[in-house]
Design an enzyme around this catalytic site. Structure first.
Site, PDB file in Angstrom:
ATOM      1  NE  ARG A   1      -2.834  -0.499   3.391  1.00  0.00           N
ATOM      2  CZ  ARG A   1      -3.700  -0.239   4.355  1.00  0.00           C
ATOM      3  NH1 ARG A   1      -4.985  -0.159   4.084  1.00  0.00           N
ATOM      4  NH2 ARG A   1      -3.296  -0.047   5.592  1.00  0.00           N
ATOM      5  CG  ASP A   2       3.723   4.409   1.105  1.00  0.00           C
ATOM      6  OD1 ASP A   2       3.252   5.138   0.200  1.00  0.00           O
ATOM      7  OD2 ASP A   2       4.455   4.839   2.007  1.00  0.00           O
ATOM      8  CB  ILE A   3       4.432   0.297  -4.395  1.00  0.00           C
ATOM      9  CG1 ILE A   3       4.332  -1.075  -3.733  1.00  0.00           C
ATOM     10  CG2 ILE A   3       5.388   0.260  -5.575  1.00  0.00           C
ATOM     11  CD1 ILE A   3       5.651  -1.629  -3.218  1.00  0.00           C
TER      12      ILE A   3
END
Length: 214
Positions: A79-81
């Site tokens: 969820r934070d690529i």
């Protein structure tokens, strides 16, 4: 958040993910003991050199997809690529780090704690966040990580994020309402086949994207 991250990373052992060995405390400060990896962040690499050559971009993206495939197999959605969460060494080996916003698909109640921790319901980075994740972080699945990886590819190919202008809110709206941008408008050396892969990764509708990193 630190306790959550160590719990998640104990489940992962993959050559393209930074290893986390243990958690410790000085009494006043908690800290993670992590693998030493001598490299530069992808964000810094692009900031220093501008757009990367497309074969290198594809190599980094493939390594990232391998890492995501391993994480998703454990039920972990990053969820934070984004470029700042990639490390690259001199040989081109790529590692993903920072699972602090990750969620395990079988522990949905942790989302409530994350929302309290950050004080808002939108978890992610506006330049790279998938539309469905921006609307509700609980909707994020492996296709959301694929969208963010597509945005990261765009940044590598062009030297900038897909929607660099405006406020954070405007960027969220652009991700939801605009068609995926074509990197060839800024970098004509990118093959159409590579641009097409990236655009499919960035499809607004999750059903129109690749359905798994494999």
């Amino acid at each position: 958040r630190t306790f959550r991250e160590i719990t998640l990373l104990h489940e992962l052992n993959h050559p393209n993910i930074i290893r986390t060995y243990r958690m410790d405390s000085t009494g006043a400060v908690h800290f993670l003991v992590m693998e030493l990896f001598r490299g530069i962040s992808l964000h810094e690499l692009v900031a220093l050199n501008g757009a990367l050559k497309w074969p290198m971009v594809c190599d980094i993206a493939l390594q990232a997809a391998e890492a995501l495939m391993a994480a998703h197999a454990q039920g972990i959605i990053h969820r934070d690529i984004k470029p700042a969460n990639f490390l690259i060494d001199q040989e081109g080996h790529t590692r993903i780090l920072d699972f602090g916003l990750a969620i395990m698909s079988d522990v949905p109640e942790e989302e409530f704690s994350l929302s309290l921790l950050f004080g808002h319901d939108c978890l992610g980075t506006p330049d790279y966040i998938a539309p469905e994740q921006a609307r509700d972080p609980r909707n994020a699945d492996q296709r959301s990580d694929i969208y963010s990886l597509g945005c990261t590819m765009y940044h590598m190919l062009t030297g900038r994020p897909p929607y660099p202008e405006g406020t954070a809110l405007q960027k969220l709206l652009d991700h939801q309402g605009k068609s995926p941008p074509d990197p060839r408008t800024l970098n004509s050396s990118v093959p159409e086949e590579v641009a097409a892969i990236m655009r499919k990764m960035m499809a607004n509708n999750p059903d129109a994207r690749y359905q798994a990193p494999g």
